[in-house]
Motif scaffolding. Structure first.
Motif, mmCIF file in Angstrom:
data_model
loop_
_atom_site.group_PDB
_atom_site.id
_atom_site.type_symbol
_atom_site.label_atom_id
_atom_site.label_comp_id
_atom_site.label_asym_id
_atom_site.label_seq_id
_atom_site.Cartn_x
_atom_site.Cartn_y
_atom_site.Cartn_z
ATOM 1 N N ILE A 37 0.451 60.924 23.998
ATOM 2 C CA ILE A 37 -0.685 60.975 24.311
ATOM 3 C C ILE A 37 -1.772 59.613 24.569
ATOM 4 C CG2 ILE A 37 -2.894 61.827 24.777
ATOM 5 C CD1 ILE A 37 -1.926 64.493 24.220
ATOM 6 N N LEU A 38 -1.307 58.975 23.441
ATOM 7 C CA LEU A 38 -1.816 57.700 22.541
ATOM 8 C C LEU A 38 -1.513 56.652 23.969
ATOM 9 C CD1 LEU A 38 -3.916 56.303 21.474
ATOM 10 C CD2 LEU A 38 -2.866 55.641 19.465
ATOM 11 N N THR A 39 -0.154 56.376 23.899
ATOM 12 C CA THR A 39 0.617 55.385 24.909
ATOM 13 C C THR A 39 0.279 55.964 25.704
ATOM 14 O OG1 THR A 39 2.315 56.172 22.721
ATOM 15 C CG2 THR A 39 3.168 55.070 25.210
ATOM 16 N N ALA A 40 0.022 56.929 26.703
ATOM 17 C CA ALA A 40 -0.531 56.909 27.744
ATOM 18 C C ALA A 40 -1.282 56.810 27.934
ATOM 19 C CB ALA A 40 -0.584 58.390 28.286
ATOM 20 N N PHE A 41 -2.599 56.847 27.141
ATOM 21 C CA PHE A 41 -3.718 56.413 27.077
ATOM 22 C C PHE A 41 -3.609 54.533 27.913
ATOM 23 C CE2 PHE A 41 -7.605 54.628 25.400
ATOM 24 C CZ PHE A 41 -8.359 54.771 26.697
ATOM 25 N N ARG A 42 -3.366 54.089 27.229
ATOM 26 C CA ARG A 42 -3.153 53.027 26.660
ATOM 27 C C ARG A 42 -2.832 52.288 27.856
ATOM 28 N NH1 ARG A 42 -0.496 51.628 20.735
ATOM 29 N NH2 ARG A 42 -3.051 51.973 19.783
ATOM 30 N N HIS A 43 -1.500 52.922 28.833
ATOM 31 C CA HIS A 43 -1.511 52.718 29.380
ATOM 32 C C HIS A 43 -2.274 52.705 30.907
ATOM 33 C CE1 HIS A 43 2.666 50.934 28.033
ATOM 34 N NE2 HIS A 43 3.032 52.085 27.576
ATOM 35 N N ARG A 44 -2.133 53.668 31.463
ATOM 36 C CA ARG A 44 -3.153 54.184 32.374
ATOM 37 C C ARG A 44 -4.580 54.063 32.403
ATOM 38 N NH1 ARG A 44 0.073 59.362 33.106
ATOM 39 N NH2 ARG A 44 -2.198 59.931 31.922
ATOM 40 N N GLY A 45 -4.849 54.138 31.118
ATOM 41 C CA GLY A 45 -6.363 54.049 30.483
ATOM 42 C C GLY A 45 -7.072 55.596 30.653
ATOM 43 N N SER A 46 -6.395 56.336 31.270
ATOM 44 C CA SER A 46 -7.339 57.919 31.006
ATOM 45 C C SER A 46 -6.072 59.078 30.838
ATOM 46 C CB SER A 46 -7.371 58.243 32.982
ATOM 47 O OG SER A 46 -7.466 59.480 32.553
ATOM 48 N N ILE A 47 -6.064 59.767 30.064
ATOM 49 C CA ILE A 47 -5.187 60.773 30.117
ATOM 50 C C ILE A 47 -5.361 62.072 31.089
ATOM 51 C CG2 ILE A 47 -5.432 60.301 27.144
ATOM 52 C CD1 ILE A 47 -7.768 62.394 26.549
ATOM 53 N N ASP A 48 -6.252 62.091 31.655
ATOM 54 C CA ASP A 48 -6.723 63.340 33.305
ATOM 55 C C ASP A 48 -5.039 63.326 33.357
ATOM 56 O OD1 ASP A 48 -7.197 65.481 34.140
ATOM 57 O OD2 ASP A 48 -8.038 63.237 36.051
ATOM 58 N N MET A 49 -3.981 64.860 33.067
ATOM 59 C CA MET A 49 -2.749 64.670 33.327
ATOM 60 C C MET A 49 -2.463 64.980 34.556
ATOM 61 S SD MET A 49 -1.824 68.144 30.544
ATOM 62 C CE MET A 49 -0.529 67.981 30.723
ATOM 63 N N ASP A 50 -3.953 65.384 35.845
ATOM 64 C CA ASP A 50 -3.525 65.485 37.211
ATOM 65 C C ASP A 50 -3.105 63.904 37.869
ATOM 66 O OD1 ASP A 50 -4.244 67.644 37.677
ATOM 67 O OD2 ASP A 50 -6.219 67.671 38.147
ATOM 68 N N GLU A 51 -3.891 62.695 36.731
ATOM 69 C CA GLU A 51 -3.158 61.566 36.841
ATOM 70 C C GLU A 51 -1.699 61.297 37.433
ATOM 71 O OE1 GLU A 51 -6.242 58.672 35.899
ATOM 72 O OE2 GLU A 51 -7.693 59.737 36.476
ATOM 73 N N ALA A 52 -1.046 61.460 36.485
ATOM 74 C CA ALA A 52 0.462 62.215 35.928
ATOM 75 C C ALA A 52 1.124 61.919 36.616
ATOM 76 C CB ALA A 52 0.983 62.806 35.071
ATOM 77 N N LEU A 53 0.902 62.873 38.139
ATOM 78 C CA LEU A 53 1.730 62.474 38.704
ATOM 79 C C LEU A 53 1.491 61.325 40.361
ATOM 80 C CD1 LEU A 53 1.222 66.857 39.549
ATOM 81 C CD2 LEU A 53 2.993 65.247 38.029
#
Length: 98
Positions: A82-98
């Motif tokens: 989750i921290l790595t995803a936040f660093r790359h995208r700036g958000s931990i919203d799971m809808d933005e992952a798609l």
């Protein structure tokens, strides 16, 4: 001998809240909390069933220690992802992952 209604109700509430948290949330950390609630509910059920078994199943006291250890490792790995995803995208919203 304990009465089974109390632990079963607590386990059902924990699992119900966990399922609701997993299905209703978009935040990755809150989904992780929901998964941990489901795991806690299953542990309560395991210990309660083992404590009331006629043979006094010994693994019902030891097995939750292993499950808690594995759950702690799972939380560490999930929070790292989750921290790595936040660093790359700036958000931990799971809808933005798609």
């Amino acid at each position: 001998m304990i009465h089974l209604l109390g632990p079963y109700v607590v386990a059902a509430l924990l699992v119900g809240l966990g399922v609701m948290g997993v299905l209703a949330r978009r935040n990755a950390v809150l989904v992780l909390v929901g998964v941990e609630l489901i795991l806690s509910g299953s542990l309560v059920l395991l210990v309660a069933a083992g404590a009331t078994a006629p043979s006094r199943w010994e693994a019902s006291s030891v097995l939750p220690l292993f499950v808690i250890t594995i759950a702690a490792a799972e939380v560490v790995v999930a929070l790292a992802v989750i921290l790595t995803a936040f660093r790359h995208r700036g958000s931990i919203d799971m809808d933005e992952a798609l």
